[in-house]
Structure formats: structure tokens, C-alpha cells
Design a protein around this motif. Structure first.
Motif, short mmCIF file in Angstrom:
data_model
loop_
_atom_site.label_atom_id
_atom_site.label_comp_id
_atom_site.label_asym_id
_atom_site.label_seq_id
_atom_site.Cartn_x
_atom_site.Cartn_y
_atom_site.Cartn_z
N TYR A 78 0.87 -1.17 0.00
CA TYR A 78 0.00 0.00 0.00
C TYR A 78 0.91 1.22 0.00
O TYR A 78 1.39 1.65 1.04
CB TYR A 78 -0.91 -0.01 1.22
N ALA A 79 1.15 1.77 -1.18
CA ALA A 79 2.09 2.89 -1.32
C ALA A 79 1.34 4.21 -1.33
O ALA A 79 0.33 4.36 -2.00
CB ALA A 79 2.89 2.73 -2.60
N VAL A 80 1.88 5.17 -0.57
CA VAL A 80 1.32 6.53 -0.54
C VAL A 80 2.46 7.48 -0.89
O VAL A 80 3.51 7.47 -0.24
CB VAL A 80 0.75 6.87 0.85
N MET A 81 2.25 8.28 -1.92
CA MET A 81 3.29 9.20 -2.38
C MET A 81 2.76 10.62 -2.46
O MET A 81 1.56 10.84 -2.63
CB MET A 81 3.81 8.76 -3.76
N GLY A 82 3.68 11.56 -2.34
CA GLY A 82 3.31 12.96 -2.38
C GLY A 82 2.85 13.41 -3.76
O GLY A 82 3.06 12.73 -4.77
N ARG A 121 -3.21 9.49 6.74
CA ARG A 121 -2.55 9.20 8.01
C ARG A 121 -1.13 8.69 7.79
O ARG A 121 -0.21 9.06 8.52
CB ARG A 121 -3.36 8.18 8.80
N ILE A 122 -0.97 7.84 6.79
CA ILE A 122 0.37 7.31 6.50
C ILE A 122 1.31 8.42 6.06
O ILE A 122 2.43 8.55 6.56
CB ILE A 122 0.29 6.20 5.42
N TYR A 123 0.85 9.26 5.14
CA TYR A 123 1.73 10.30 4.61
C TYR A 123 2.07 11.36 5.67
O TYR A 123 3.17 11.91 5.67
CB TYR A 123 1.09 10.97 3.39
#
Length: 447
Positions: free
Chosen positions: A294-298, A393-395
Motif C-alpha cells: 500500500y504505497a502513498v506518495m506525495g 494518516r500514513i503520509y
């Protein structure tokens, strides 16, 4: 009433060095929670068993180095001077008040001769991470990665221009396969084999430190730098990976290989990753999805020419595999390039009489062309996660984990500059700095 204070420095006193170090001192906490016994076995093969002069105890030597990185003492000579007068340092090293302190040259010569080009520093860093994992301070579930620059010990005006070969990235085999499948699915012929000629590019190479790279980035200083690509675990901010490259290497290049290395070395069951916009590339999005993460990127602002339509105003229809322009006309598929981009083009007969053509294209043939990567759908899925509650929340934790780790390193551990020349020596500096930060974090978490 004012009294004169008698001089007592010359009086004999019976003291115990253990009583002179406060019970809540950081070095006491580190000594309680970190097991340094692994150091002797780790480096014993670097020493001769039955020949030569007795060597300095390797555990003592590496503890000396840890003190320098813990307290940001950049000079080995200054470190030795500090140990001579600092009782807590002597206690940490197991030395008495009158014991002889090793010479600074012993540290430098061991670094230059004995441990040069070895992986001992990587093993030391890994062992500290494993000890943190045993103490339940590392989970490996959510990992945050970013890079920071260290100024190389090199003048930016002293360089020469050279041609270097373009390295083939690890994902290229998967991309070639994806391009082949995409062309066949669209009824196109396979592309001919790529030319075997080695592609080159011109770079600036420092004449002082050839291993460094000339960095040119927005909002960053220009010059010769190294990049530390660091990964931090979300649970207690323990650093789990450190990898150094020249300053002209893109953040995304070493990322997937270093991620796999952590999973293998520490048996991490990674579920998600948090990355900044610099990692938001098709290859990284493809790689993390293939690994079921589960990737979160800007968010990366798109490049845009003022006065023209944004690309988002052209709507992609996945079912029909075509784009719709702002005027409702279709841009249909034409081909897929070797670089992995599908090309969609408009009908020139319609574009010639379009009232908003000047906001769409200035092509002399009145043809509007849009490109879409064969892995674009993966980028879109990753981008959507940034807008979910879980993704937010992750980022949000990035600034509390990897960014905080870099800030502490630069403010407290003299991490703004490379102490040495050569990428292997800078890698050793970065590994020992990260190991010192981890030891401090473990000690404070378990106090």
C-alpha cells in the motif's frame, strides 16, 4: 561574608569512576540496552592470531567511533582530546581515570588500512537494527524512505566533463515485456531489437572527489554532493536502511532494490510505504504494486505551459482506449514506443477548424498528441491512495519519521558534510551515524 576558596586540585582523593557518571546519563542507558559483544567476533578475521604487536581491542575502538558520531565530533583528534577529560566517555570505554588513551592515528590507520573496502560497517548497522527488532522496537510494517544531501569535500569549480555510460535499470526487462504485450494487444508488430550501442551522457566529475556527483535540483544548492537514501520504520523511528549514492542519482533508482534488501535481511513483512513526490514514477508504482504494498506518495505538480489546456482536461476512456479532448473529440491510439508510452493522436481535419486550437496545440499539421505510459493505471491507483483517510494518516507520518531522522542527524550528529572522500568512506560515515542514532533511540525508548 566573602571567604577565599582554597585550591584542592592537588589533594589526593580516592574516587570510583562509576560514581562520577550520573545514573541517568545517555551513555549509561546505551550501555544497559546495547550488547556490544558482537563486535569482537565480527572483526576477528581482520587480525593476525599469532604475529605482530598486540592490537587495540576492537570493541574499544568501535566504541570510540560511536562516541564521535553520537556527539557530532567530526575530528578524530578532537575526539581523543575530549575522551582525555570526559569522565563519562572513559566510563563508557571501560577506561580508568589514569588509563592511557589510544592515539588518534590508531583510529585513522585502522579505517584506512584494516577496514577499508570491507562491509564491517554494514554488519554493525544491521546488528543494531536486529537488536532493536528483538526488543520489539521495529515492526517493518510501514516504511518511510527519503534522501538527503551531504556536501562532498570537493570544490564545485574544480571539475572535468566526461562521458559515462547510461546504466540499464532493473525494471527495464519488465518494461520491455509490457511494451511487447501492449503492441500485440493493439495489433502492432513487435519492435526490432534495440541497438547494442552503449548510450552515454556528459556529466561533471570532481577532480578532488571523483566519486561525488554534481547535484542540480530545484531549491537545493548546486555543487558536488552525496545522497543518503534512508529508510525509517514507523513504529519507533528506527533507521532500517542506509544507502549512499553520488548526488546526481535520482531518488527512485536504488529504491526497489533497497526495499527488497530490507525484507530479506530483517524478514520484514512490509504492508505499506510512504514516499515523497520524487518517487512518483511509473517504475516505482509498478514495483510497489507488484510487491502488493500500500504505497502513498506525495503530489507532484505537473509541468504546464501557460495558456494551454491541462492534461487532466483530456479525459481517458479505458473501455474504448482513447482520450476525449475538451471539445469532445477523440484522440485515438497510434503506437507504443520503446520507452513504454502509448501515443494518442487527434484527427487533423477536425483540429484545423477547432475554435480553441491555439489552447490545444501549435503543431504545424494540426495534430494533438497525448502520451500515456503502459503502467499509467498503476500510477493513478497510487495517486488515489493519497486522498484516502488511511493514505493521509500514513503520509502525515513522514515528517515525524524520516524527515525528523534527517533533521536530528544534521543538527546533532554533524551530518551536513561528508567527512571523507570516496563513496565507500562516506557510506561508512552514514552507516555509523545511523547506528549511533538507533542506539540513542533504543536507549531512550527503554529507559
Amino acid at each position: 561574608m566573602l571567604k577565599e576558596r582554597p585550591q584542592t586540585q592537588s589533594a589526593l582523593e580516592f574516587v570510583c569512576i562509576d560514581e562520577l557518571v550520573p545514573q541517568d546519563h545517555l551513555l549509561r542507558k546505551i550501555d544497559r540496552v546495547i550488547d556490544f559483544s558482537f563486535l569482537h567476533d565480527l572483526v576477528k578475521d581482520f587480525y593476525c592470531v599469532d604475529n605482530g604487536r598486540p592490537a587495540l581491542d576492537p570493541t574499544l575502538m568501535f566504541k570510540l567511533l560511536f562516541l564521535g558520531y553520537l556527539y557530532g565530533v567530526r575530528s578524530e583528534r578532537q575526539l581523543i582530546r575530549d575522551i582525555q577529560v570526559n569522565v563519562a566517555f572513559r566510563w563508557f570505554l571501560g577506561l580508568g581515570l589514569t588509563d592511557k588513551i589510544p592515539d588518534a592515528s590508531t583510529l585513522s590507520q585502522n579505517r584506512i588500512r584494516r577496514f577499508n573496502d570491507s562491509d564491517v560497517y554494514q554488519h554493525i548497522f544491521d546488528e543494531i537494527v536486529l537488536q532493536a527488532k528483538e526488543k520489539k522496537l521495529v515492526s517493518g510494517a510501514i516504511l518511510y524512505t527519503d534522501s538527503t544531501h551531504l556536501k562532498a569535500n570537493a570544490n564545485k569549480k574544480h571539475f572535468k566533463k566526461i562521458q559515462v555510460a547510461q546504466e540499464r535499470q532493473a525494471y527495464m526487462d519488465d518494461l520491455d515485456k509490457a511494451v511487447e504485450e501492449d503492441r500485440l494487444a493493439h495489433g502492432k508488430k513487435s519492435l526490432p531489437p534495440a541497438k547494442k550501442e552503449v548510450e552515454t551522457r556528459e556529466i561533471k566529475q570532481s577532480t578532488t572527489d571523483p566519486d561525488s556527483g554534481y547535484m542540480v535540483r530545484d531549491t537545493k544548492p548546486k555543487g558536488f554532493f552525496y545522497l543518503d537514501h534512508r529508510t525509517v520504520d514507523s513504529q519507533c523511528n528506527i533507521i532500517t536502511d542506509v544507502h549512499v549514492t553520488p548526488g546526481n542519482v535520482h531518488d527512485a533508482v536504488p529504491y526497489l532494490a533497497r526495499l527488497d534488501r530490507q525484507k530479506e535481511r530483517f524478514d520484514f513483512k512490509v504492508r505499506g510505504v510512504g514516499l515523497d513526490a520524487g518517487y512518483f514514477t511509473s517504475a516505482i508504482c509498478y514495483g510497489v504494486e507488484e510487491r502488493k504494498l500500500y504505497a502513498v506518495m506525495g503530489y507532484r505538480r505537473p509541468t504546464h505551459r501557460k495558456g494551454y489546456f491541462y492534461k487532466r482536461e483530456y479525459v481517458y476512456d479505458a473501455e474504448r482506449d482513447e482520450y476525449q479532448c475538451p471539445q469532445g473529440e477523440s484522440l485515438i491510439y497510434k503506437t507504443t514506443s520503446r520507452e513504454g508510452y502509448r501515443h494518442y493522436q487527434s484527427d487533423p481535419s477536425l483540429c484545423q477548424r477547432c475554435p480553441v486550437r491555439d489552447k490545444c496545440t501549435q503543431n504545424k499539421d494540426a495534430v494533438k498528441t497525448l502520451t500515456r505510459h503502459v503502467w499509467e493505471d498503476r500510477k493513478e491507483r497510487v495517486n488515489q491512495r493519497r486522498l484516502t483517510e488511511v493514505g493521509k494518516r500514513i503520509y502525515a507520518r513522514r515528517k515525524e519519521t524520516v524527515e525528523r531522522s534527517f533533521a536530528d542527524a544534521k543538527e546533532l550528529h554533524s551530518y551536513r558534510y561528508a567527512r571523507f572522500r570516496g563513496i565507500k568512506k562516506v557510506q561508512a560515515q552514514c552507516l555509523l551515524t545511523a547506528a549511533a542514532q538507533n542506539m540513542k533511540k533504543i536507549a531512550l525508548m527503554l529507559k
